[in-house]
Design a protein around this motif. Structure first.
Motif, PDB file in Angstrom:
ATOM      1  N   ARG A  68       0.841 -14.659   7.787  1.00 49.19           N
ATOM      2  CA  ARG A  68       0.293 -13.339   8.110  1.00 49.19           C
ATOM      3  C   ARG A  68       1.298 -12.510   8.910  1.00 49.19           C
ATOM      4  O   ARG A  68       1.514 -11.321   8.637  1.00 49.19           O
ATOM      5  N   LEU A  71       4.224 -11.361   6.716  1.00 50.75           N
ATOM      6  CA  LEU A  71       3.865 -10.285   5.795  1.00 50.75           C
ATOM      7  C   LEU A  71       3.641  -8.964   6.525  1.00 50.75           C
ATOM      8  O   LEU A  71       3.857  -7.888   5.952  1.00 50.75           O
ATOM      9  N   GLU A  72       3.183  -9.017   7.766  1.00 47.58           N
ATOM     10  CA  GLU A  72       3.055  -7.782   8.540  1.00 47.58           C
ATOM     11  C   GLU A  72       4.422  -7.131   8.718  1.00 47.58           C
ATOM     12  O   GLU A  72       4.581  -5.920   8.526  1.00 47.58           O
ATOM     13  N   GLY A  75       5.771  -5.917   5.247  1.00 49.86           N
ATOM     14  CA  GLY A  75       5.228  -4.636   4.808  1.00 49.86           C
ATOM     15  C   GLY A  75       5.935  -3.469   5.466  1.00 49.86           C
ATOM     16  O   GLY A  75       6.186  -2.437   4.825  1.00 49.86           O
ATOM     17  N   TYR A 139       6.302 -10.146  -2.081  1.00 46.10           N
ATOM     18  CA  TYR A 139       5.233  -9.763  -1.157  1.00 46.10           C
ATOM     19  C   TYR A 139       3.867 -10.129  -1.722  1.00 46.10           C
ATOM     20  O   TYR A 139       2.992 -10.616  -0.997  1.00 46.10           O
ATOM     21  N   ARG A 140       3.671  -9.897  -3.016  1.00 44.22           N
ATOM     22  CA  ARG A 140       2.374 -10.192  -3.614  1.00 44.22           C
ATOM     23  C   ARG A 140       2.078 -11.688  -3.611  1.00 44.22           C
ATOM     24  O   ARG A 140       0.914 -12.088  -3.561  1.00 44.22           O
ATOM     25  N   TRP A 143       0.699 -11.924  -0.178  1.00 48.25           N
ATOM     26  CA  TRP A 143      -0.447 -11.042   0.056  1.00 48.25           C
ATOM     27  C   TRP A 143      -1.702 -11.544  -0.649  1.00 48.25           C
ATOM     28  O   TRP A 143      -2.817 -11.378  -0.130  1.00 48.25           O
ATOM     29  N   SER A 147      -5.055 -11.233   1.642  1.00 53.11           N
ATOM     30  CA  SER A 147      -5.537  -9.880   1.365  1.00 53.11           C
ATOM     31  C   SER A 147      -6.918  -9.586   1.929  1.00 53.11           C
ATOM     32  O   SER A 147      -7.294  -8.411   2.056  1.00 53.11           O
ATOM     33  N   PHE A 152      -4.557  -6.056   5.994  1.00 50.08           N
ATOM     34  CA  PHE A 152      -4.024  -6.362   4.670  1.00 50.08           C
ATOM     35  C   PHE A 152      -4.926  -5.841   3.551  1.00 50.08           C
ATOM     36  O   PHE A 152      -4.793  -6.250   2.406  1.00 50.08           O
ATOM     37  N   TRP A 154      -6.276  -3.469   0.646  1.00 49.36           N
ATOM     38  CA  TRP A 154      -5.471  -2.793  -0.372  1.00 49.36           C
ATOM     39  C   TRP A 154      -5.169  -1.338  -0.040  1.00 49.36           C
ATOM     40  O   TRP A 154      -4.196  -0.762  -0.537  1.00 49.36           O
ATOM     41  N   PRO A 159       0.512  -2.722   2.674  1.00 47.72           N
ATOM     42  CA  PRO A 159       0.032  -3.366   1.448  1.00 47.72           C
ATOM     43  C   PRO A 159      -0.148  -2.388   0.289  1.00 47.72           C
ATOM     44  O   PRO A 159       0.114  -2.738  -0.861  1.00 47.72           O
ATOM     45  N   THR A 163       2.229  -3.327  -3.019  1.00 44.87           N
ATOM     46  CA  THR A 163       1.551  -4.052  -4.093  1.00 44.87           C
ATOM     47  C   THR A 163       1.359  -3.191  -5.339  1.00 44.87           C
ATOM     48  O   THR A 163       0.692  -3.632  -6.286  1.00 44.87           O
TER      49      THR A 163
END
Length: 316
Positions: A68, A71-72, A75, A139-140, A143, A147, A152, A154, A159, A163
């Motif tokens: 997490r 990914l933060e 992004g 990333y996907r 994610w 998600s 996160f 959409w 994100p 994405t």
């Protein structure tokens, strides 16, 4: 294979910035290794399940929490990618050529000014698009796992861009704006700063208005005193919530309470008959992406056209 090899000014551009190309490839490889490794680490701890069958990661799953966090930050970096691409094109790729005068050497090699600039724009576009596509895919991979978590969704900034396809449009905008600004300013650092600011302004402006492209949907529910009787359905994006009067008009504020502070916005004397909630359904994701991408690509086309017009005016 020889027919696929770069030739002329394209080969020169790729050769001149081969270290940058290797750096881009290394960045993609490292990103894939990090996200893939975190997914493997996360899979080592089994999920727990609610009675309704929904699952969640337990608190002791460090791989999930690390994923997490990664990914933060990922992004944020993907949001900055168009700015970085534009700054590189404006500075090292174009402005530095004019600042140092090395562009004159290319023009003495039976290469027209338009062909010289076209080679730089197309080479930068191809590399930037390939890198952006690869990073979106990476990333996907992560994610898809997180998600359903806060930050996160959409519709969240980060994100949303990482994405879909809109990031590709912003990358092309960065290339086009960089090619234009690099010629107008011809000072490497200043051109980089101006281009980054211009592309960042486009990101912020369209990001502020993207959810006005399509009309919101509305759900209603009974008027429950001081409580919400409606919720955002089907993973939708919450927009707003309020009260409906007997006339069907939307009323300002929320329910009045005895301890409401003086001057607080409360319902008027008209009876409240229902509550409403405005939202964007998840099905609005791709239409919004296409509309925003179309706007950004139109801006990129205008910037690219202006770049070649400026070049033609200064080097007929």
């Amino acid at each position: 294979m020889s027919t696929l090899a770069l030739k002329g000014p394209y080969w020169v551009t790729a050769r001149q910035y081969r270290r940058t190309l290797w750096l881009v490839g290394a960045a993609v490889a490292v990103s894939l290794a990090v996200v893939g490794g975190l997914r493997i680490w996360d899979a080592q701890t089994p999920d727990r399940y609610f009675e309704d069958g929904q699952r969640y990661a337990p608190d002791d799953n460090r791989g999930y929490e690390t994923l997490r966090i990664a990914l933060e930050y990922g992004g944020v970096w993907l949001l900055l990618l168009p700015l970085l691409v534009g700054a590189f094109v404006a500075g090292p790729l174009v402005a530095r050529e004019f600042e140092s005068g090395t562009y004159k050497l290319s023009l003495t090699q039976s290469v027209s000014p338009a062909a010289w600039l076209r080679s730089k724009v197309l080479t930068a576009s191809a590399v930037a698009l390939a890198a952006a596509l690869a990073l979106i895919g990476v990333y996907r991979i992560g994610w898809n796992r997180v998600s359903d978590n806060y930050n996160f969704h959409w519709s969240e900034s980060g994100p949303y861009e990482a994405t879909g396809i809109v990031l590709l449009a912003y990358v092309l905008l960065g290339v086009a704006v960089g090619a234009l600004v690099g010629q107008l300013i011809r000072r490497t650092l200043v051109a980089m700063a101006v281009t980054g600011g211009a592309v960042g302004l486009a990101l912020l402006t369209l990001g502020a208005f993207r959810w006005d492209f399509l009309a919101v949907r509305t759900v209603t529910g009974p008027a429950v005193e001081n409580a919400s009787a409606v919720a955002t359905p089907d993973n939708g994006m919450f927009v707003g919530q309020g009260l409906l009067g007997a006339s069907g008009q939307r009323l300002p504020g929320w329910f009045c309470t005895p301890d409401a502070p003086p001057g607080a916005a409360c319902r008027p004397d008209e009876p409240v008959t229902a509550q409403y909630l405005d939202y964007h359904p998840e099905s609005h994701f791709w239409p919004t992406q296409l509309i925003e991408s179309g706007i950004v690509l139109a801006l990129a086309a205008l910037a690219a056209y202006a770049a070649f017009r400026v070049l033609r005016a200064r080097h007929p």
